[in-house]
Motif scaffolding. Sequence first.
Motif, PDB file in Angstrom:
ATOM      1  N   GLN A   1      28.384  43.798  36.898  1.00  0.00           N
ATOM      2  CA  GLN A   1      29.002  42.824  37.793  1.00  0.00           C
ATOM      3  C   GLN A   1      28.106  41.616  38.032  1.00  0.00           C
ATOM      4  O   GLN A   1      28.598  40.491  38.176  1.00  0.00           O
TER       5      GLN A   1
ATOM      6  N   SER B   1      36.225  41.356  33.746  1.00  0.00           N
ATOM      7  CA  SER B   1      36.013  42.797  33.829  1.00  0.00           C
ATOM      8  C   SER B   1      37.359  43.509  33.868  1.00  0.00           C
ATOM      9  O   SER B   1      38.225  43.183  34.688  1.00  0.00           O
TER      10      SER B   1
ATOM     11  N   ALA C   1      35.773  49.450  35.794  1.00  0.00           N
ATOM     12  CA  ALA C   1      34.458  49.842  36.304  1.00  0.00           C
ATOM     13  C   ALA C   1      34.109  51.205  35.716  1.00  0.00           C
ATOM     14  O   ALA C   1      34.855  52.168  35.895  1.00  0.00           O
TER      15      ALA C   1
ATOM     16  N   GLN D   1      32.028  53.982  39.935  1.00  0.00           N
ATOM     17  CA  GLN D   1      32.598  53.427  41.152  1.00  0.00           C
ATOM     18  C   GLN D   1      31.548  52.904  42.126  1.00  0.00           C
ATOM     19  O   GLN D   1      31.829  52.027  42.933  1.00  0.00           O
ATOM     20  N   HIS D   2      30.352  53.457  42.073  1.00  0.00           N
ATOM     21  CA  HIS D   2      29.328  53.053  43.036  1.00  0.00           C
ATOM     22  C   HIS D   2      28.003  52.796  42.337  1.00  0.00           C
ATOM     23  O   HIS D   2      27.708  53.361  41.282  1.00  0.00           O
ATOM     24  N   ASN D   3      27.210  51.940  42.939  1.00  0.00           N
ATOM     25  CA  ASN D   3      25.915  51.562  42.407  1.00  0.00           C
ATOM     26  C   ASN D   3      24.935  52.724  42.562  1.00  0.00           C
ATOM     27  O   ASN D   3      24.639  53.157  43.671  1.00  0.00           O
TER      28      ASN D   3
ATOM     29  N   TYR E   1      27.844  47.358  44.240  1.00  0.00           N
ATOM     30  CA  TYR E   1      28.646  46.628  43.254  1.00  0.00           C
ATOM     31  C   TYR E   1      28.808  47.470  41.996  1.00  0.00           C
ATOM     32  O   TYR E   1      28.191  48.520  41.843  1.00  0.00           O
ATOM     33  N   TYR E   2      29.659  46.992  41.081  1.00  0.00           N
ATOM     34  CA  TYR E   2      29.994  47.747  39.875  1.00  0.00           C
ATOM     35  C   TYR E   2      28.956  47.500  38.773  1.00  0.00           C
ATOM     36  O   TYR E   2      28.768  46.369  38.328  1.00  0.00           O
ATOM     37  N   THR E   3      28.345  48.573  38.344  1.00  0.00           N
ATOM     38  CA  THR E   3      27.363  48.489  37.267  1.00  0.00           C
ATOM     39  C   THR E   3      27.318  49.827  36.544  1.00  0.00           C
ATOM     40  O   THR E   3      26.897  50.812  37.128  1.00  0.00           O
TER      41      THR E   3
ATOM     42  N   VAL F   1      30.374  47.640  33.862  1.00  0.00           N
ATOM     43  CA  VAL F   1      31.808  47.383  33.742  1.00  0.00           C
ATOM     44  C   VAL F   1      32.138  47.146  32.274  1.00  0.00           C
ATOM     45  O   VAL F   1      31.245  46.873  31.459  1.00  0.00           O
TER      46      VAL F   1
ATOM     47  N   GLN G   1      39.032  48.762  40.149  1.00  0.00           N
ATOM     48  CA  GLN G   1      38.098  47.879  40.841  1.00  0.00           C
ATOM     49  C   GLN G   1      38.757  47.295  42.091  1.00  0.00           C
ATOM     50  O   GLN G   1      39.959  47.046  42.107  1.00  0.00           O
TER      51      GLN G   1
END
Length: 370
Positions: free
Chosen positions: A133, A148, A151, A154-156, A258-260, A262, A335
């Motif tokens: 992201q 994007s 994802a 879902q969570h960092n 954030y999304y990481t 994607v 997302q």
Amino acid sequence: MIGMKVKGKKRSWGIAAVLLAVMLAVAGCGADGNGGNGGNGGKSDNVSNNASGGNAADGGNAKEDNKAEDKPLQEVQLVLDWSPNTNHTGLYVARDKGYFEEQGLKVDIIQPGQEGSDAMVASGKSEFGVSVQETVTMARIAGVPIVSIAAVLQHNTSGFASPVDKGIDSPKKFEGMKYGGWGAPIEEAVIDAIMRTVDGDISKVDMLSIGDTDFFAAVKRDIDFAWIFYGWTGIEAELRNEEMNMLYLTDYSDKLDYYTPVLVTSEDMIANSPEVVTAFSAAVSKGYQYAIDNPADAAEVLIAAEPDLNPELVRASQQWLSPRYQDDAPRWGEQKLSVWSNFSEWLFENKLLEAELDAEKAFTNEFLPQ
């Protein structure tokens, strides 16, 4: 962040300036044929109708009387963000269990070159890519037409890690310590933000650039803590019986959740080949769902595909990561606008963006199976 390696290391904001220059050079090429529509600007009638009417839940195939096996497979390329790891398992499952073929696609999975996955997708050299992201946000601000479409997590799951014997169990204890990273603005901003939650003073942190140095070597020799993904480096520490303190970003700010990573495509693909995006998304969703339901077997798929990986690490990482792919989302890949808005606002507030992001155009859920 330190963790999964590209012949050495994960791509990060530490090379953001170089990556941005490349993406700017190809932005005009990638934008051709779209008329400036953004990601959810792929929410044109063409995209929406194809995503919903393409029957993605059943695989997104064309009509039953036009079977995929009667037509040659369409070849597309997927570029990874760094070297293969368990973030990518669903992609390998989709390829090696024939899910892409079911959708009429032949997908070539490659590793990124010097220009990186975002630039390759924006320029049309690859139809799809793996990104994060952070760089999608930066690219969108720079006018680079990538979007994007899912994802992966879902969570960092990233945070600041250090050996237990360093005693860094709070951001306050960053004071007097050496941080090893790439010297990117976002690193200092994130460290400052979480230190301020406990009245810490970032001016008391020695910020070092360590490039591609291995995390485990670096904390023994040069630094006290670094930014890692727990799902890979943290699991490796467990296997090595090296106890770590892990301070997750999400424990200190919701805006840092954030999304990481994607999955991304270009605006051109969304506008002109929405049926390919739908087919790709259907296969990938099936691949990640398989990895969610069958982590042990999914790990073996990745090990077989990439024999240079440490099998023990892949298996342990996959067990840890599989329930986190979908987590609390109603379906894999979905997302939220709030996640894109919150993080971009945080970046803007911390003067890491030159303009505010139009978050609705940075991502789309339109191609995910229902």
